[in-house]
Design an enzyme around this catalytic site. Structure first.
Site, PDB file in Angstrom:
ATOM      1  CB  CYS A  25       5.625  -8.562  -9.469  1.00  0.00           C
ATOM      2  SG  CYS A  25       4.571  -9.721  -8.627  1.00  0.00           S
ATOM      3  NE  ARG A  67       7.109  -2.446  -8.592  1.00  0.00           N
ATOM      4  CZ  ARG A  67       6.266  -1.733  -9.335  1.00  0.00           C
ATOM      5  NH1 ARG A  67       6.600  -0.530  -9.714  1.00  0.00           N
ATOM      6  NH2 ARG A  67       5.115  -2.213  -9.703  1.00  0.00           N
ATOM      7  CD1 TRP A  81       5.018  -8.305  -2.231  1.00  0.00           C
ATOM      8  CD2 TRP A  81       2.924  -8.713  -2.838  1.00  0.00           C
ATOM      9  NE1 TRP A  81       4.202  -7.929  -1.201  1.00  0.00           N
ATOM     10  CE2 TRP A  81       2.909  -8.176  -1.542  1.00  0.00           C
ATOM     11  CE3 TRP A  81       1.700  -9.062  -3.418  1.00  0.00           C
ATOM     12  CZ2 TRP A  81       1.747  -7.964  -0.826  1.00  0.00           C
ATOM     13  CZ3 TRP A  81       0.536  -8.856  -2.699  1.00  0.00           C
ATOM     14  CH2 TRP A  81       0.573  -8.314  -1.420  1.00  0.00           C
ATOM     15  CG  ASN A 137       5.160  -7.193 -12.646  1.00  0.00           C
ATOM     16  OD1 ASN A 137       5.776  -8.193 -12.299  1.00  0.00           O
ATOM     17  ND2 ASN A 137       5.653  -5.979 -12.614  1.00  0.00           N
ATOM     18  N   GLY A 138       0.990  -8.803 -12.320  1.00  0.00           N
ATOM     19  CA  GLY A 138      -0.462  -8.697 -12.461  1.00  0.00           C
ATOM     20  C   GLY A 138      -1.148  -9.995 -12.069  1.00  0.00           C
ATOM     21  CD  GLU A 195       0.202   8.923   6.417  1.00  0.00           C
ATOM     22  OE1 GLU A 195      -0.796   8.239   6.161  1.00  0.00           O
ATOM     23  OE2 GLU A 195       1.305   8.722   5.875  1.00  0.00           O
ATOM     24  CE  LYS A 207       4.061   6.233   6.560  1.00  0.00           C
ATOM     25  NZ  LYS A 207       3.009   6.571   5.684  1.00  0.00           N
ATOM     26  CD  GLU A 266       2.600   2.232   5.815  1.00  0.00           C
ATOM     27  OE1 GLU A 266       2.344   2.004   4.637  1.00  0.00           O
ATOM     28  OE2 GLU A 266       3.084   3.321   6.194  1.00  0.00           O
ATOM     29  CG  HIS A 312     -19.402   6.862  21.254  1.00  0.00           C
ATOM     30  ND1 HIS A 312     -20.674   6.882  21.800  1.00  0.00           N
ATOM     31  CD2 HIS A 312     -19.050   8.159  21.068  1.00  0.00           C
ATOM     32  CE1 HIS A 312     -21.066   8.132  21.912  1.00  0.00           C
ATOM     33  NE2 HIS A 312     -20.099   8.930  21.482  1.00  0.00           N
ATOM     34  CE  LYS A 316       6.637   4.330  -2.492  1.00  0.00           C
ATOM     35  NZ  LYS A 316       6.297   5.045  -1.265  1.00  0.00           N
TER      36      LYS A 316
HETATM   37  C1  G6P Z   1       0.582   1.150  -0.551  1.00  0.00           C
HETATM   38  C2  G6P Z   1       1.745   1.963  -0.006  1.00  0.00           C
HETATM   39  C3  G6P Z   1       1.210   3.196   0.733  1.00  0.00           C
HETATM   40  C4  G6P Z   1       0.341   4.008  -0.194  1.00  0.00           C
HETATM   41  C5  G6P Z   1      -0.795   3.159  -0.810  1.00  0.00           C
HETATM   42  C6  G6P Z   1      -1.477   3.885  -1.942  1.00  0.00           C
HETATM   43  O1  G6P Z   1      -0.145   0.595   0.491  1.00  0.00           O
HETATM   44  O2  G6P Z   1       2.519   1.186   0.879  1.00  0.00           O
HETATM   45  O3  G6P Z   1       2.295   3.982   1.188  1.00  0.00           O
HETATM   46  O4  G6P Z   1      -0.232   5.075   0.506  1.00  0.00           O
HETATM   47  O5  G6P Z   1      -0.259   1.955  -1.373  1.00  0.00           O
HETATM   48  O6  G6P Z   1      -0.565   4.004  -3.000  1.00  0.00           O
HETATM   49  P1  G6P Z   1      -0.584   5.131  -4.102  1.00  0.00           P
HETATM   50  O7  G6P Z   1       0.595   4.814  -4.980  1.00  0.00           O
HETATM   51  O8  G6P Z   1      -1.894   4.976  -4.828  1.00  0.00           O
HETATM   52  O9  G6P Z   1      -0.461   6.438  -3.424  1.00  0.00           O
END
Ligand code: G6P
Length: 612
Positions: free
Chosen positions: A2, A27, A77, A103-104, A485, A489, A492, A508, A607
């Protein structure tokens, strides 16, 4: 997650709120709304819309149809209750005496709701926010002062919140309060602002105050006053944000993600430049002297998402180079498993946003236990940055795309720097090796650039695999960390199911998933593991997999096995993650574009995950 924006000043509020909310779109959100007070009539208009912000903009003629110079806005959100106009913020009381954005998460919302229902309040939404606004109203009607209404509500609420609040009886005023959810206050030439994140107000001001937990701000167009939970006025220093507004714009790129991928050479350069001075690593800005670094006997790296993958890469580098044992944990696991932290340990929390709820909770748990904590953080002034004993900032600049790229790359540099310095202090490397490692690190920006220059090949390959159903990434050692990673990517932003496996684990279980035509990406940048992973690739190939091989220039024999090969420049093997990740970021990006998806704002993702 949010987003909150608020404005009180000389200008019309609605366009400022909408512009600010647009800057927070990255976000992640599913509905939005604004509330603006009309000075002439005294009425507060609330307009909300489900879906993209542009629907709200259309409904309000880009804010022009909602008049007034004081207002609050929100992108939601969904947590409690589905995404809908009814559940969107701002929420208000029946008589609109209090209007609020939040927010929260309010954890004791059921208990508070029962109390408020008994006091005659009716609820129309499924949100915990409606409970907050009615609780504030309850105390406002009891005490008659906004400040007391807010502080008494804050003492009753369990959970996390950032609030932006308007009281009908207090024209020309905004109130803000927070606990465990970010909120900043800005002062511009025309008025005062509130925002949950810096980009929302960057083109209005670069001068902000940070509100701490359990504090309240009272804003008018001319000034801001701050209070603690005992309603005593407190003084705060204004801080200048160094980011400029332009760095939060797309700058000619189709998507923020592509722009941020291309900003990696500069981000890495800035990061190295910030900490390497006259041929030596200098952590004085972090508050960490070399003698302290030498004393740590064990390191715990705790993070979420991509930051966790940085920890995985960091472990391999630290352990091999500095011979310090490293444990890497997901923050959401670490915080709940009563972790055993050995004496003389350093806990490193890695976080781009500095606000990730689980990472912040892990930090606080360690602080309770008096374990030294270092935060590797990108957002200046964020909670993790402020609460850590040592704060190592990554100099990536604002990152807007949900899928992290340049922040991840700068976090990797932070890991290398720490590992190299620890290795030197522990006398695991001599001065020549130290100088050699730093010199090689300095070449990374140009090598990342060279990798980016090859992007057309990746684009072509990505378009071929845009309809893939499953993709597997395999590698050993650091190549496994890269695979994790690369796979994240891919899933996501392209919504293709993908998994990363340590190549040695294939037999395994995972190999049973390999069938004709499935794409397997083998990462082979570590010379001592090259043959091992190559033989795993042969195994999957013989079961019908289509193979992409990712290795360094010179390893051309990979073409005997792989159907499609990608090469990155040679570098010190500890640093290959910084190069090999680039084609994988590009691959995820181009698959997402080929599928016509919303690259920067993938579905269901946020985000900054400020709730657990
Ligand atoms: C979310 C974002 C990721 C990020 C993760 C941790 O899932 O989409 O890209 O790696 O949060 O966020 P931070 O701000 O703690 O790196």
């Amino acid at each position: 997650m949010c987003g909150i924006v608020g404005y009180v000043g000389e200008e019309q509020a609605a366009p400022i709120l909408l512009e600010g909310l647009a800057k927070l779109e990255y976000r992640g959100y599913d509905s939005a709304g604004i509330a603006v007070r009309n000075e002439t009539s005294g009425d507060i208009s609330i307009v909300k819309a489900k879906g993209r912000l542009k629907i709200l903009s259309e409904k309000t003629d880009n804010g022009r149809s909602v008049h007034g110079t004081c207002g609050i806005g929100h992108t939601r959100w969904a947590t409690h209750g589905e995404p809908s106009e009814n559940n969107a913020h701002p929420h208000c009381t029946d008589d609109k005496s209090v209007v609020l954005v939040h927010n929260g998460i309010i954890e004791n919302y059921q208990e508070l709701k029962d109390k408020l229902v008994k006091s005659g309040y009716t609820f129309y939404s499924q949100t915990d926010t409606e409970i907050a606004v009615k609780l504030v109203d309850y105390y406002y009607k009891k005490t008659g002062t906004p400040l007391e209404a807010l502080t008494r509500s804050m003492l009753r609420i369990r959970g996390s919140y950032a609030f932006g609040v308007m009281f009908h009886d207090h024209p020309g005023k905004l109130f803000a309060a927070r606990k465990d959810s970010p909120l900043i206050i800005g002062r511009s030439s025309s008025g005062s602002l509130i925002a949950s994140d810096v980009p929302a107000i960057l083109d209005k001001t670069r001068h902000v105050y940070y509100i701490d937990n359990m504090e309240i701000a009272e804003l008018t167009k001319d000034e801001v006053h701050f209070y603690n939970i005992d309603r005593e006025e407190i003084q705060k220093e204004i801080v200048e944000i160094k980011w400029d507004a332009e760095s939060a714009e797309k700058g000619g790129y189709e998507h923020f993600m592509l722009k941020e991928i291309h900003e990696q050479p500069k981000a890495v350069q800035d990061m190295i430049g910030a900490y390497v001075k006259d041929g030596a690593i200098d952590f004085s800005e972090v508050g960490l002297d070399d003698a302290a670094l030498k004393e740590f006997e064990r390191i715990y790296i705790v993070a979420c998402g991509s930051a966790y993958h940085v920890g995985m890469a960091g472990k391999y580098v630290f352990e091999d180079l500095a011979r310090i044992p490293v444990e890497v944990d997901l923050a959401s696991e670490f915080r709940y498993r009563n972790p055993i932290v050995a004496p003389n340990s350093l806990v490193i929390i890695v976080s781009q946003s500095g606000e990730t709820a689980d990472s912040l909770a892990a930090l606080r748990l360690m602080k309770e236990r008096e374990v030294p904590v270092m935060g590797i953080v990108n957002v200046v002034g964020s909670s993790i940055a402020r609460e850590s004993d040592y704060t190592l900032y990554t100099y990536a600049g604002p990152e807007i795309s949900v899928a992290t790229t340049k922040a991840y790359s700068t976090q990797l540099i932070a890991m290398y720097l720490l590992a190299i310095q620890a290795a030197k202090e522990k006398e695991m490397i001599d001065d020549d090796r130290y100088a050699e490692l730093l010199a090689e690190m300095e070449t990374l920006p140009s090598k990342i650039q060279k990798t980016l220059d090859d992007k057309e090949r990746i684009q072509w390959f990505a378009s071929k695999y845009a309809n893939a159903r499953d993709i597997f990434f395999i590698g050993r050692g650091l190549d496994y960390a890269i695979s994790l990673e690369g796979s994240l990517k891919m899933k996501e932003i392209s919504y293709i199911h993908s998994e990363a496996y340590a190549a040695g684990e294939l037999k395994h279980g995972p190999i049973s998933l390999v069938e004709n035509g499935i794409l397997v990406v083998g990462v082979l940048t570590q010379s001592d593991l090259f043959e091992k992973t190559l033989s795993n690739m042969v195994e999957v190939k013989s079961r019908g997999a289509y193979l992409m091989g990712l290795t360094t220039y010179g390893n051309y024999n990979i073409e005997d096995t792989a159907d499609f090969s990608v090469y990155v420049p040679k570098t010190e093997e500890y640093f290959t993650t910084s190069l090999a990740i680039v084609p994988l970021q590009l691959m995820g990006y181009y698959v997402s574009v080929a599928k016509g998806l919303d690259v920067d704002k993938p579905r269901n993702l946020a985000k900054s995950v400020t709730v657990e």
